[in-house]
Design a protein around this motif. Sequence first.
Motif, PDB file in Angstrom:
ATOM      1  N   ALA A 165       0.836  -1.181   0.098  1.00  0.00           N
ATOM      2  CA  ALA A 165       0.044   0.092  -0.002  1.00  0.00           C
ATOM      3  C   ALA A 165       0.830   1.302  -0.071  1.00  0.00           C
ATOM      4  CB  ALA A 165      -0.879   0.059   0.978  1.00  0.00           C
ATOM      5  N   VAL A 166       0.625   2.118  -1.104  1.00  0.00           N
ATOM      6  CA  VAL A 166       1.442   3.356  -1.181  1.00  0.00           C
ATOM      7  C   VAL A 166       0.766   4.665  -1.301  1.00  0.00           C
ATOM      8  CG1 VAL A 166       3.325   2.215  -2.314  1.00  0.00           C
ATOM      9  CG2 VAL A 166       1.442   3.072  -3.656  1.00  0.00           C
ATOM     10  N   GLU A 167       1.324   5.800  -0.968  1.00  0.00           N
ATOM     11  CA  GLU A 167       0.636   7.112  -0.924  1.00  0.00           C
ATOM     12  C   GLU A 167       1.723   7.902  -1.678  1.00  0.00           C
ATOM     13  OE1 GLU A 167       0.288   8.014   3.103  1.00  0.00           O
ATOM     14  OE2 GLU A 167       2.372   8.364   3.476  1.00  0.00           O
ATOM     15  N   ASN A 168       1.126   9.103  -2.118  1.00  0.00           N
ATOM     16  CA  ASN A 168       1.605  10.279  -2.630  1.00  0.00           C
ATOM     17  C   ASN A 168       2.418   9.736  -3.956  1.00  0.00           C
ATOM     18  OD1 ASN A 168       1.104  11.986  -0.754  1.00  0.00           O
ATOM     19  ND2 ASN A 168       2.820  11.549   0.663  1.00  0.00           N
ATOM     20  N   VAL A 169       1.633   9.050  -4.904  1.00  0.00           N
ATOM     21  CA  VAL A 169       2.330   8.496  -5.926  1.00  0.00           C
ATOM     22  C   VAL A 169       2.136   9.393  -7.095  1.00  0.00           C
ATOM     23  CG1 VAL A 169       1.862   6.640  -7.764  1.00  0.00           C
ATOM     24  CG2 VAL A 169       0.969   6.342  -5.502  1.00  0.00           C
ATOM     25  N   VAL A 170       3.330   9.766  -7.686  1.00  0.00           N
ATOM     26  CA  VAL A 170       3.907  10.726  -8.670  1.00  0.00           C
ATOM     27  C   VAL A 170       4.304   9.993  -9.682  1.00  0.00           C
ATOM     28  CG1 VAL A 170       5.045  12.888  -9.324  1.00  0.00           C
ATOM     29  CG2 VAL A 170       4.128  12.692  -6.954  1.00  0.00           C
ATOM     30  N   ARG A 171       3.604   9.662 -11.183  1.00  0.00           N
ATOM     31  CA  ARG A 171       4.099   8.889 -12.186  1.00  0.00           C
ATOM     32  C   ARG A 171       4.413  10.066 -13.536  1.00  0.00           C
ATOM     33  NH1 ARG A 171      -1.004   7.932 -10.905  1.00  0.00           N
ATOM     34  NH2 ARG A 171      -1.402   5.977  -9.541  1.00  0.00           N
ATOM     35  N   PHE A 172       5.483   9.362 -14.158  1.00  0.00           N
ATOM     36  CA  PHE A 172       6.085  10.315 -14.862  1.00  0.00           C
ATOM     37  C   PHE A 172       6.561   9.556 -16.425  1.00  0.00           C
ATOM     38  CE2 PHE A 172       9.670   9.276 -12.349  1.00  0.00           C
ATOM     39  CZ  PHE A 172      10.901   8.852 -13.174  1.00  0.00           C
ATOM     40  N   THR A 173       6.457   8.402 -16.315  1.00  0.00           N
ATOM     41  CA  THR A 173       6.736   7.636 -17.685  1.00  0.00           C
ATOM     42  C   THR A 173       6.153   6.144 -17.630  1.00  0.00           C
ATOM     43  OG1 THR A 173       8.107   7.415 -19.411  1.00  0.00           O
ATOM     44  CG2 THR A 173       9.271   6.930 -17.285  1.00  0.00           C
ATOM     45  N   THR A 174       6.447   5.525 -18.824  1.00  0.00           N
ATOM     46  CA  THR A 174       6.211   3.926 -18.849  1.00  0.00           C
ATOM     47  C   THR A 174       7.440   3.263 -19.660  1.00  0.00           C
ATOM     48  OG1 THR A 174       3.660   4.384 -18.596  1.00  0.00           O
ATOM     49  CG2 THR A 174       4.558   2.077 -19.624  1.00  0.00           C
ATOM     50  N   VAL A 175       7.949   2.111 -18.958  1.00  0.00           N
ATOM     51  CA  VAL A 175       9.050   1.508 -19.935  1.00  0.00           C
ATOM     52  C   VAL A 175       8.526  -0.086 -20.068  1.00  0.00           C
ATOM     53  CG1 VAL A 175      11.163   0.668 -19.806  1.00  0.00           C
ATOM     54  CG2 VAL A 175      10.798   2.931 -18.918  1.00  0.00           C
ATOM     55  N   ASP A 176       8.341  -0.241 -21.334  1.00  0.00           N
ATOM     56  CA  ASP A 176       7.576  -1.625 -21.723  1.00  0.00           C
ATOM     57  C   ASP A 176       6.519  -1.903 -20.981  1.00  0.00           C
ATOM     58  OD1 ASP A 176       9.582  -1.726 -23.604  1.00  0.00           O
ATOM     59  OD2 ASP A 176      10.894  -2.863 -22.201  1.00  0.00           O
ATOM     60  N   SER A 177       5.486  -1.147 -20.639  1.00  0.00           N
ATOM     61  CA  SER A 177       4.100  -1.497 -20.152  1.00  0.00           C
ATOM     62  C   SER A 177       4.310  -1.255 -18.471  1.00  0.00           C
ATOM     63  CB  SER A 177       3.474  -2.843 -20.357  1.00  0.00           C
ATOM     64  OG  SER A 177       3.387  -2.821 -21.720  1.00  0.00           O
ATOM     65  N   VAL A 178       5.568  -1.017 -18.014  1.00  0.00           N
ATOM     66  CA  VAL A 178       5.709  -0.521 -16.507  1.00  0.00           C
ATOM     67  C   VAL A 178       5.770   0.577 -16.277  1.00  0.00           C
ATOM     68  CG1 VAL A 178       7.361  -1.120 -14.478  1.00  0.00           C
ATOM     69  CG2 VAL A 178       7.221  -2.900 -16.303  1.00  0.00           C
ATOM     70  N   VAL A 179       4.828   1.098 -15.359  1.00  0.00           N
ATOM     71  CA  VAL A 179       4.597   2.441 -14.982  1.00  0.00           C
ATOM     72  C   VAL A 179       5.761   2.966 -14.068  1.00  0.00           C
ATOM     73  CG1 VAL A 179       3.268   4.322 -13.837  1.00  0.00           C
ATOM     74  CG2 VAL A 179       2.229   2.557 -15.251  1.00  0.00           C
ATOM     75  N   ILE A 180       6.689   3.915 -14.339  1.00  0.00           N
ATOM     76  CA  ILE A 180       7.619   4.542 -13.437  1.00  0.00           C
ATOM     77  C   ILE A 180       6.817   5.556 -12.901  1.00  0.00           C
ATOM     78  CG2 ILE A 180      10.076   5.214 -13.549  1.00  0.00           C
ATOM     79  CD1 ILE A 180       9.459   2.643 -14.728  1.00  0.00           C
ATOM     80  N   GLY A 181       7.429   5.814 -11.771  1.00  0.00           N
ATOM     81  CA  GLY A 181       6.825   6.905 -10.617  1.00  0.00           C
ATOM     82  C   GLY A 181       7.521   6.621  -9.253  1.00  0.00           C
ATOM     83  N   PHE A 182       7.233   7.989  -8.339  1.00  0.00           N
ATOM     84  CA  PHE A 182       7.617   8.107  -7.058  1.00  0.00           C
ATOM     85  C   PHE A 182       6.584   7.501  -6.247  1.00  0.00           C
ATOM     86  CE2 PHE A 182      10.227  11.082  -9.465  1.00  0.00           C
ATOM     87  CZ  PHE A 182      11.332  10.610  -9.372  1.00  0.00           C
ATOM     88  N   SER A 183       6.683   6.954  -4.966  1.00  0.00           N
ATOM     89  CA  SER A 183       5.919   6.644  -3.779  1.00  0.00           C
ATOM     90  C   SER A 183       6.387   6.192  -2.703  1.00  0.00           C
ATOM     91  CB  SER A 183       4.967   5.540  -4.648  1.00  0.00           C
ATOM     92  OG  SER A 183       5.632   4.235  -4.468  1.00  0.00           O
ATOM     93  N   ALA A 184       5.566   6.389  -1.728  1.00  0.00           N
ATOM     94  CA  ALA A 184       6.018   6.112  -0.425  1.00  0.00           C
ATOM     95  C   ALA A 184       5.132   5.023   0.303  1.00  0.00           C
ATOM     96  CB  ALA A 184       5.853   7.446   0.548  1.00  0.00           C
ATOM     97  N   ALA A 185       5.468   3.993   0.573  1.00  0.00           N
ATOM     98  CA  ALA A 185       4.789   2.871   1.425  1.00  0.00           C
ATOM     99  C   ALA A 185       3.945   3.432   2.652  1.00  0.00           C
ATOM    100  CB  ALA A 185       5.840   1.656   1.780  1.00  0.00           C
TER     101      ALA A 185
END
Length: 180
Positions: free
Chosen positions: A118-138
């Motif tokens: 479970a994460v919070e404060n999710v900030v997404r900025f790109t996708t690589v081969d269908s994998v979403v890349i972003g920052f988050s905190a547990a």
Amino acid sequence: MTGLTAAALAAVGVLAVQATGSADEMPEGVRPAAADGAGTTAAASASPSPERKDELPPASGSGTRVVYSLRADRVWLVGEDGKARTTYVVVPGTVDPAPGTYTVASRSASGVGGDGVAVENVVRFTTVDSVVIGFSAAKDGSLPDAPPPGQQTGGIREKRKDGAALWKFATVGSKIVVVR
């Protein structure tokens, strides 16, 4: 063969974290294994790392931005004046974004990471081969010791206080600069 190499590097990353006591104390350049978009292990770059933790990496852009160093596993929140407001260590997922300039594409106050946490404060900025890349905190405040075996994850995990700072700083459309 790539899987064995990634597993071996993940084990080295785990041992490095255990030896130092926490991810914040992990030496520069030591990190859990991370795969690039082609599924190979990302290698440390020959580019110099900043001499001081608050010093921005070379060629990290200008203006207000978030700078993410793949080599240092570190983030800087940079104001319009070009000075870092804060910097902190992160724990990357298994898939790295390519170096370059991105914009925040979407945000979520909470969710579940690719590793099932479970994460919070999710900030997404790109996708690589269908994998979403972003920052988050547990939400439980934990940082992963190593990437989940056999999973491709794009979550760049932060401590809760750092995730809250990035959440306030990086709204949709904000600039993210990824450097080696």
